[in-house]
Design an enzyme around this catalytic site. Structure first.
Site, mmCIF file in Angstrom:
data_model
loop_
_atom_site.group_PDB
_atom_site.id
_atom_site.type_symbol
_atom_site.label_atom_id
_atom_site.label_comp_id
_atom_site.label_asym_id
_atom_site.label_seq_id
_atom_site.Cartn_x
_atom_site.Cartn_y
_atom_site.Cartn_z
ATOM 1 N N ARG A 103 27.743 -5.669 0.977
ATOM 2 C CA ARG A 103 26.834 -4.893 0.133
ATOM 3 C C ARG A 103 25.395 -5.329 0.308
ATOM 4 O O ARG A 103 24.476 -4.500 0.330
ATOM 5 C CB ARG A 103 27.270 -5.002 -1.332
ATOM 6 N N LYS A 158 2.609 -1.752 -3.570
ATOM 7 C CA LYS A 158 3.571 -0.994 -4.381
ATOM 8 C C LYS A 158 4.957 -1.149 -3.766
ATOM 9 O O LYS A 158 5.501 -0.235 -3.139
ATOM 10 C CB LYS A 158 3.152 0.471 -4.465
ATOM 11 N N LYS A 202 -11.498 -3.803 -6.720
ATOM 12 C CA LYS A 202 -11.215 -2.443 -7.150
ATOM 13 C C LYS A 202 -12.045 -2.098 -8.381
ATOM 14 O O LYS A 202 -12.869 -2.890 -8.838
ATOM 15 C CB LYS A 202 -9.719 -2.276 -7.408
ATOM 16 N N GLU A 235 -13.454 -1.122 -3.151
ATOM 17 C CA GLU A 235 -13.125 0.275 -3.396
ATOM 18 C C GLU A 235 -14.337 1.010 -3.969
ATOM 19 O O GLU A 235 -15.023 0.485 -4.851
ATOM 20 C CB GLU A 235 -11.965 0.351 -4.387
ATOM 21 N N ASP A 263 -11.675 5.913 -2.137
ATOM 22 C CA ASP A 263 -10.547 6.299 -2.976
ATOM 23 C C ASP A 263 -10.728 7.692 -3.563
ATOM 24 O O ASP A 263 -11.726 7.975 -4.229
ATOM 25 C CB ASP A 263 -10.373 5.275 -4.108
#
Length: 281
Positions: free
Chosen positions: A97, A132, A164, A197, A219
């Site tokens: 598995r 992410k 950011k 950013e 962005d």
């Protein structure tokens, strides 16, 4: 493969799955039973995680014999046999598995990434992953991106400075954030690239006026503004586009002239490749 990162992940995953024993196998299969199993492909795509699978089998039981027929990064189709594993049957079933979970997800990511890479052919743009990722599986997922032909962005918070919008807001502005970053690098002696950013033309102008960065992340720019921004930057900084980039529009983003497009969906919402491990009777 970075064993120092992979080994703890594998050990923890096996502990989570096996606990105090695979009681189904222990209850139904006589001790010492040996056999062979094949890892079969049931989808079209790019295979990934073969090297990892071999490591998992040997981590469970060093005596298992693994014969690899298809290497990482290979295009596969249904009924292809990726590998055969032979030895103690309970050991094979213990590893089954975890091998499938890792390989199915990695192969899905590699397949998805490779599709984007194909869409970008003929441009000078490369596709980047993001942070992410699935907690605990980042190394494997970013490895799969590379297998699929993509490029890894920073691995985590520690190997690059990426300023950011929240960092800018908390720092008191773009110029102050960049200045603070340079002071931090000088103080700590760390060798870290700086990316920032920007959300609009005004912020881009501020960054260019301040200088002192290696890469500019554009962005959520529309195509017209993105092309204009790339022209203004004129190759002085590496350019990256992000926000709303999909398979349907990635080529159009690339045609704006950016060096990179970053796509979180490479890792956070991917369809696993269907694989199975079947006993050879």
């Amino acid at each position: 493969m970075d064993i120092e990162l992979v080994q703890p992940f594998i050990d923890n995953a096996l502990k989570e799955d096996v606990g105090d024993g695979d009681h189904t196998s222990l209850a139904t299969i006589p001790p010492g039973t040996t056999g062979k199993a094949r890892l079969l492909v049931k989808d079209n795509g790019i295979i990934a995680g073969v090297e990892l699978a071999q490591y998992i089998f040997h981590r469970v039981d060093k005596a298992l014999s693994v014969n690899i027929f298809i290497k990482d990064g290979t295009v596969v189709k249904p009924k292809d046999v990726v590998l055969e594993v032979e030895g103690d049957v309970i050991s094979i079933l213990t590893a089954e598995r975890l091998v499938l979970n890792c390989m199915q997800r990695m192969s899905g990511i590699a397949t998805n990434t490779n599709h984007i890479v194909d869409l970008l052919k003929g441009t000078n743009t490369q596709v980047l992953d993001t942070r992410k990722t699935t907690p605990g599986m980042r190394y494997l997922e970013k490895w799969a991106v590379r297998i699929g032909g993509g490029v890894n962005h920073r691995f985590g918070l520690y190997d690059m400075i990426l300023i950011k919008d929240n960092h800018v807001d908390y720092s008191g502005g773009i110029a102050r954030a960049i200045e603070n970053a340079h002071q931090y690098i000088e103080k700590t002696g760390k060798k870290l690239a700086i990316e920032i950013e920007v959300r609009n033309q005004e912020e881009l102008d501020e960054v260019i006026a301040a200088g002192g960065v290696d890469r500019i992340l554009l962005d959520n720019f529309n195509f017209a503004d993105l092309k204009q921004a790339v022209n203004i930057i004129e190759g002085r900084y590496i350019t990256e586009a992000s926000g709303g980039i999909t398979v349907d529009n990635v080529r159009e983003y690339a045609n704006c002239g950016v060096d990179y497009v970053s796509i979180g969906a490479l890792t956070h919402s991917v369809k696993c490749l269907d694989l199975s491990l079947k006993a050879v009777k």
